[in-house]
Design an enzyme around this catalytic site. Structure first.
Site, PDB file in Angstrom:
ATOM      1  N   TYR A  17      28.937  30.687  32.641  1.00  0.00           N
ATOM      2  CA  TYR A  17      29.804  31.239  31.535  1.00  0.00           C
ATOM      3  C   TYR A  17      29.564  30.530  30.146  1.00  0.00           C
ATOM      4  O   TYR A  17      30.594  30.148  29.519  1.00  0.00           O
ATOM      5  CB  TYR A  17      31.314  31.330  31.767  1.00  0.00           C
ATOM      6  CG  TYR A  17      31.627  32.382  32.671  1.00  0.00           C
ATOM      7  CD1 TYR A  17      31.631  33.934  32.343  1.00  0.00           C
ATOM      8  CD2 TYR A  17      31.997  31.956  34.081  1.00  0.00           C
ATOM      9  CE1 TYR A  17      31.778  34.833  33.368  1.00  0.00           C
ATOM     10  CE2 TYR A  17      32.149  33.248  35.165  1.00  0.00           C
ATOM     11  CZ  TYR A  17      32.113  34.673  34.549  1.00  0.00           C
ATOM     12  OH  TYR A  17      32.512  35.579  35.380  1.00  0.00           O
ATOM     13  N   TYR A 144      38.815  41.931  37.092  1.00  0.00           N
ATOM     14  CA  TYR A 144      37.888  40.871  37.376  1.00  0.00           C
ATOM     15  C   TYR A 144      38.128  40.456  38.712  1.00  0.00           C
ATOM     16  O   TYR A 144      39.420  39.944  39.115  1.00  0.00           O
ATOM     17  CB  TYR A 144      38.196  39.883  36.567  1.00  0.00           C
ATOM     18  CG  TYR A 144      37.123  38.626  36.744  1.00  0.00           C
ATOM     19  CD1 TYR A 144      35.653  38.673  36.724  1.00  0.00           C
ATOM     20  CD2 TYR A 144      37.567  37.459  37.554  1.00  0.00           C
ATOM     21  CE1 TYR A 144      34.761  37.718  37.024  1.00  0.00           C
ATOM     22  CE2 TYR A 144      36.605  36.527  37.902  1.00  0.00           C
ATOM     23  CZ  TYR A 144      35.374  36.526  37.857  1.00  0.00           C
ATOM     24  OH  TYR A 144      34.692  35.564  38.267  1.00  0.00           O
ATOM     25  N   ASP A 236      44.322  41.402  45.187  1.00  0.00           N
ATOM     26  CA  ASP A 236      43.540  40.294  45.071  1.00  0.00           C
ATOM     27  C   ASP A 236      44.518  39.179  44.107  1.00  0.00           C
ATOM     28  O   ASP A 236      44.795  39.315  42.842  1.00  0.00           O
ATOM     29  CB  ASP A 236      42.285  40.731  43.737  1.00  0.00           C
ATOM     30  CG  ASP A 236      41.442  39.558  43.481  1.00  0.00           C
ATOM     31  OD1 ASP A 236      41.788  38.433  43.893  1.00  0.00           O
ATOM     32  OD2 ASP A 236      40.689  39.606  42.867  1.00  0.00           O
ATOM     33  N   LYS A 265      41.523  29.874  44.779  1.00  0.00           N
ATOM     34  CA  LYS A 265      42.119  29.085  43.627  1.00  0.00           C
ATOM     35  C   LYS A 265      43.052  27.885  44.024  1.00  0.00           C
ATOM     36  O   LYS A 265      42.848  27.008  44.295  1.00  0.00           O
ATOM     37  CB  LYS A 265      42.517  30.113  42.242  1.00  0.00           C
ATOM     38  CG  LYS A 265      41.232  30.537  41.762  1.00  0.00           C
ATOM     39  CD  LYS A 265      41.642  31.345  40.397  1.00  0.00           C
ATOM     40  CE  LYS A 265      40.577  32.232  39.763  1.00  0.00           C
ATOM     41  NZ  LYS A 265      39.493  31.256  39.482  1.00  0.00           N
TER      42      LYS A 265
END
Length: 285
Positions: A17, A144, A236, A265
């Site tokens: 990114y 996303y 998600d 995460k």
């Protein structure tokens, strides 16, 4: 002349990114503590993004570091087909106890994207094993879900996905549910209901899509409609899990729960890569 850490980085590393052409030298972090990062010149930076939302407990947490050190001296990694170990069993048991809904099985992988890949494969294989031709997937605009091909497929198309768009599988994209658009959403889904394998969603908060929030009442209504049509629902919670929205999981704001849930995460506090896909007995069986 000796090269700096940043100069060596530019020589060897391709950053994610990050616009590669004429990129600025990266900040050379040498240590971290709590909320702070320190560079090689002693400058302090507040890690306000929690290292891409993975660091929940602060950097260099002494309790976590002690546990990792102890485990590293005992058992590192083993093949997980035909073998098991106590930390995996204990973690699976604890996670299942914390999750909202009726989840019964844990599938381990290594990050959020793979947790999503596993979820999609579970849903598609569920119908394949039952000899039913349900192959379509519904996802939300602005979503996303990751950067592997399946996860990219169910994510919004962008400059990051453009080179691969013709390799991504076809998705039915719909707007996040609101009081105004619910009838239209149901109508869009109704025409394909016998072909739809699953619906994947970020509960209540679309993070990378622009921190877009939507109403739990409307999501409940949509989940009710989908479940009545026997469509598998995948939550998600890679971003939203572990108190990111005020509760342990964003799904706790809802009356209805998913059939499959994805976690990563904050799962390890940012200390290592780990993904979890949990499913109900119906999916597993």
């Amino acid at each position: 002349m000796k090269k700096s850490l940043a100069e060596k980085d530019l020589q060897y590393i391709w950053h994610p990114y990050t616009h590669q052409k004429n990129m600025l030298p990266p900040v050379p972090v040498v240590r971290s503590k709590g909320t702070l990062l320190f560079d090689e010149d002693g400058n302090e930076y507040i890690d306000a993004i929690s290292s891409w939302w993975v660091n929940l407990h602060g950097h260099a947490h002494p309790f976590i570091a002690k546990k990792i050190y102890k485990q590293a001296k005992t058992l590192g990694h083993i093949i997980f087909a035909g073998f098991t170990h106590k930390p995996a069993v204990n973690l699976a048991k604890k996670i299942l106890h914390l999750l909202p809904g009726n989840f019964e099985k844990i599938f381990f992988s290594d990050n959020g994207s793979t947790a999503v890949e596993v979820a999609l494969k579970m849903a598609l294989q569920f119908w394949a094993n039952g000899n039913e031709k349900r192959k379509k997937v519904v996802a939300l605009h602005h979503s996303y879900h990751g950067d592997t091909f399946g996860a990219m497929s169910v994510s919004a198309r962008s400059v990051f996905t453009k080179p691969f768009d013709d390799k991504l599988f076809e998705i039915i994209f719909v707007d996040a549910p609101t009081h105004e658009n619910l009838p239209q959403l149901k109508s869009e889904i109704e025409q394909f209901k016998d072909e739809i394998a699953c619906f994947i969603y970020e509960p209540l908060l679309q993070g990378a899509g622009g921190m877009k929030m939507y109403d739990p009442y409307c999501l409940n209504d949509l989940l009710s409609f989908l479940q009545k049509n026997n469509i598998i629902c995948i939550a998600d919670e890679v971003l939203t899990g572990f108190y990111r929205t005020g509760k342990m999981f964003a799904s706790e704001f809802l009356k209805l729960q998913a059939d499959i849930i994805c976690l990563s995460k904050g799962l390890t506090g940012g200390t290592m890569a780990l993904g979890i896909t949990a499913c109900t007995a119906k999916i597993y069986d």
